[in-house]
Design an enzyme around this catalytic site. Structure first.
Site, PDB file in Angstrom:
ATOM      1  N   GLU A 177      69.508 -39.971 -69.179  1.00 17.45           N
ATOM      2  CA  GLU A 177      68.184 -40.422 -68.760  1.00 17.45           C
ATOM      3  C   GLU A 177      67.122 -40.344 -69.855  1.00 17.45           C
ATOM      4  O   GLU A 177      66.199 -41.151 -69.866  1.00 17.45           O
ATOM      5  CB  GLU A 177      67.720 -39.611 -67.540  1.00 17.45           C
ATOM      6  CG  GLU A 177      68.466 -39.917 -66.254  1.00 17.45           C
ATOM      7  CD  GLU A 177      68.198 -41.321 -65.735  1.00 17.45           C
ATOM      8  OE1 GLU A 177      67.059 -41.817 -65.874  1.00 17.45           O
ATOM      9  OE2 GLU A 177      69.138 -41.935 -65.177  1.00 17.45           O
ATOM     10  N   SER A 216      77.441 -22.968  -5.396  1.00 11.93           N
ATOM     11  CA  SER A 216      77.704 -21.587  -4.972  1.00 11.93           C
ATOM     12  C   SER A 216      77.351 -20.545  -6.028  1.00 11.93           C
ATOM     13  O   SER A 216      77.477 -19.348  -5.766  1.00 11.93           O
ATOM     14  CB  SER A 216      79.178 -21.437  -4.580  1.00 11.93           C
ATOM     15  OG  SER A 216      79.454 -22.217  -3.430  1.00 11.93           O
TER      16      SER A 216
END
Length: 778
Positions: free
Chosen positions: A192, A472
């Site tokens: 770069e 239940s």
């Protein structure tokens, strides 16, 4: 009146000469130049202040990081090699033949060698080291350092399970320059900006080259940016390719270089650069990119891996190694070629790295996003104490109680059960859904949550938000309220047909599941077999308000409406709230707020808040003891007795099946001493199911529990409890030697007064009745 005479102009006075047009123009430009110079000075001053303020202040909005519990290793820990591998896979460890780096592990039949990474915990640093673990019968028998020194306790680093991200969805794991591999910075500079350490922020050669390329193309296509200019673009400006932005970059880059060292700029670049996208989440910085692409910390990457990351800077989408592996390979090899040409690496290193595979993990995110339902609970509990802006910008570290091994087992059990039910029942349950909550009944910590059959789906969290009738599962609250109103386990209940006239002339007429009535039944048998008729009569006799009060003392905080159908589970609750209710039962009447968070620290590891163990007794331990007995009976002789087809008889568990009206919901909630789990199965469109709680949810619960090292639930007998031998048929006092005798708990002074005499008739009983109850108490 005196008249003033006008003054005479001296003949020597100069005549006023008007400036020429050229002079006016020159003056204008001088003034304009001065104004522009002042404005430029002010602009540069503003730029300078802005750059220094942001660069020296909080540079990034850092998401909060959420961690699972750390796995603590010690001799005697009940854990198998297979379970250890689950943990290490979650941490992204590599399984190798011979360990050479941190983050690797090797295994034999009875041994594991682990090279740990270390971790900065709030209470101190766990250093990286090599461990040798010996196993026998799914247990660690010995733990030593690689040098042979015995170790009492070692913590592995916790799994990073997710984050809470800022509005821009940027995510990053900050690294320091000294922590970055040398190969990474070499590769980045080589490809770069190879003159990075020589220029002052801009490269005149690069700018000239870019201008020539742009002139030839007739448009702006190349920028000639240095790393410093790229950082300026990412940090302060936009990504637009325009001349204006480019002109802004130049003075800002020079100012940045004027104030800060090259290493400071490079470190900021390593953490800022954009390197990929996972859905809406932007991957910034090499620290996070290392985890995203390789599932490894940046420090563990090899040359061919850092070269690939450096190559991605030019175009993370174009060179995406998952979508375009050939492009990525070519770009990586170009980076390696530059390193070789510049003499940074040898020919041998170049040849080895350029022929290596990409080494990308298949999943885009190996660690984060794997536990969406649990992360959802963590976020909700955090927001009770923290603002959103703090959670998504201050870099908080959140340590939770999530157990990844338990989560994996629970997910496997639930998904496999759903798959089998779909095979058995076909299209009727093609869209079957489910959820599960697992807690530690001794601490109230939530250790696993499943929000749906797609366990990685970040959508509707059924464990927290699905309000489904609990059927239940409400009955323990009804029977607990009855015990508090003077009933005993042998109290006779009427289980004959029942009709209750409602407002408007309608009648409420519940039925038992088998459509049969059972006349007079003892209270403990009515709960074990989940009889609806006797439960409805019992609830209406003691009243709905006491039942509601009992549910609230068990931990239910949402509004509960006093309708008779409440007694059979018409109340809708999500699985997490059901777990709260059963947690109180399992912990002897002590209400424990279910918690997922242990501690929160700031980004530097300083403790901000702790979420300690809390409890408050809301139900008498004497009354709860009787209920615990009945719930154990349910798993031994009642609706959940199929549990012991798979669990060993020596392990005591307690629980309750639940099926809602018209069989639309399948539930089971139950616990051993060290695990409590609630399972729900159903269809999102509320259609009826072809199975009950015992035919669906109970299968998933049992499948999960068989994978755990369970501790038997043994309820300590409170001082206010006595155990008496009772004749099963009559409910009167009996004797240990009598056939059909069962030992039952009673509140002191509430036992039967009548007794049966069986000794003269049965001096030599042929069996010891109900021998399995000997495990129920200490």
């Amino acid at each position: 009146m005196a008249i003033r005479k006008p003054k005479r102009r001296s003949r020597y006075a100069k005549k006023r000469v008007k400036p020429s047009f050229k002079q006016k123009l020159l003056g204008f430009f001088l003034k304009l130049f001065f104004v522009v110079l002042v404005l430029m000075g002010l602009g540069l001053l503003y730029m300078d202040t802005h750059i220094r303020h942001q660069f020296e202040g909080k540079r990034w909005a850092l998401p909060a990081k959420v961690y699972a519990r750390p796995l603590e290793l010690y001799a005697g820990l009940p854990i198998s090699l297979a379970e250890l591998k689950i943990e290490l896979r979650g941490l992204g460890y590599q399984f190798v033949q011979k360990i050479t780096l941190p983050g690797q592990a090797e295994f034999s039949t009875t041994k594991a060698i682990i090279s740990t990474r270390g971790f900065q915990f709030p209470d101190g640093t766990e250093r990286a080291q090599q461990l040798i673990l010996e196993f026998s019968d799914s247990q660690i028998t010995d733990i030593n350092s690689y040098q042979g020194d015995p170790l009492a306790l070692v913590r592995l680093e916790p799994i990073l399970i997710g984050g809470i991200y800022p509005l821009n969805n940027e995510d990053r794991d900050l690294i320091r320059l000294q922590d970055a591999p040398q190969g990474l910075t070499d590769a980045l500079i080589a490809i770069e900006d190879h003159n990075f350490y020589q220029h002052s922020g801009i490269s005149l050669k690069g700018i000239s080259r870019a201008m020539w390329v742009n002139l030839k193309a007739g448009r702006f296509v190349q920028g000639g940016s240095t790393l410093t200019q790229q950082l300026i673009k990412n940090f302060y400006l936009t990504s637009d390719r325009s001349l204006t932005r480019k002109l802004m970059e130049i003075p800002m880059a020079m100012l940045l270089e004027w104030h800060y060292s090259k290493d400071e700029i490079l470190e900021a670049y390593l953490n800022e650069v954009y390197l990929g996208q996972e859905g809406a989440r932007a991957i910034h910085g090499f620290g996070l990119a290392s985890q995203y692409y390789f599932a490894q910390p940046i420090q563990e990457l090899k040359l061919h891996q850092v070269a690939l990351l450096a190559g991605l800077v030019k175009g993370p989408s174009y060179y995406d190694p998952r979508r375009h592996p050939q492009r990525a390979r070519s770009r990586r090899n170009l980076v390696l070629k530059e390193l070789y040409n510049q003499g940074t690496i040898t020919k041998k290193q170049y040849q080895k790295a350029s022929t290596s595979g990409l080494g990308i993990v298949k999943q885009a995110s190996l660690l984060k996003g794997a536990y969406p339902a649990y992360l959802d609970l963590v976020k909700r509990q955090l927001r009770q104490n923290y603002r959103d802006e703090d959670l998504n910008s201050e870099g908080l570290r959140v340590f939770t109680s999530l157990n990844p091994i338990t989560q994996n087992k629970a997910e496997t059990a639930l998904v496999n059960t759903i798959t089998k039910l779909k095979e058995w029942h076909g299209e009727e349950v093609a869209e079957l859904q489910g959820s599960m909550v697992v807690t530690d009944p001794q601490t109230g910590e939530v250790i696993a949550i499943i929000g749906g059959r797609e366990t990685r789906y970040q959508g509707f969290n059924r464990a927290l938000d699905a309000l489904r009738p609990i059927g239940s599962l409400v009955k323990p609250a009804v029977y607990l309220a009855a015990i508090e109103h003077g009933y005993t386990l042998v109290s006779k209940l009427d289980d004959s047909p029942y009709s209750l006239e409602m407002h408007g002339g309608q009648a409420w007429e519940p039925e038992n599941f088998d459509h049969q009535s059972h006349e007079n039944v003892q209270l403990h048998n009515a709960l074990a077999h989940s009889y609806n008729l006797s439960t409805a009569r019992l609830g209406m006799t003691i009243g709905l308000d006491p039942v509601i009060n009992t549910m609230q003392r068990l931990g239910i905080t949402r509004p509960i409406y006093a309708y008779p159908s409440l007694l059979l589970g018409a109340q809708g609750l999500p699985p997490l709230e059901v777990a709260t209710m059963y947690q109180t039962i399992a912990s002897n009447g002590f209400q424990m707020p279910l918690r997922s968070i242990r501690m929160v620290t700031d980004s530097m590891g300083e403790e901000l808040s702790r979420y300690p163990f809390q409890l408050k007794q809301t139900v008498s331990s004497n009354s709860v003891h009787l209920l615990q007995y009945m719930l154990q009976e349910t798993t031994r002789i009642g609706t959940a007795k199929s549990i012991y087809q798979r669990l060993p008889d020596t392990i005591n568990v307690a629980g309750k099946t639940g099926t809602s009206d018209d069989q639309r919901d399948s539930w089971f909630a139950g616990f051993a001493a060290n695990r409590l789990a609630v399972v729900w199965l159903g269809l999102d469109d509320n259609s009826p199911l072809p199975f009950t709680g015992s035919g669906g949810a109970l299968h998933a619960w049992t499948s999960y529990m068989t994978t755990e090292t369970l501790e038997s639930f043994i309820a300590p007998t409170p001082e206010g409890i006595e155990y008496l031998w009772i004749d099963q048929q009559s409910g009167d006092l009996s004797d240990e030697m009598c056939e059909g005798a069962q030992q039952l708990p009673f509140l002191l002074g509430t036992g039967p007064t009548l007794a049966v005499d069986c000794r003269s008739k049965n001096k030599n009983p042929i069996f010891q009745p109900l021998d399995w109850t000997k495990h129920w108490w200490q």
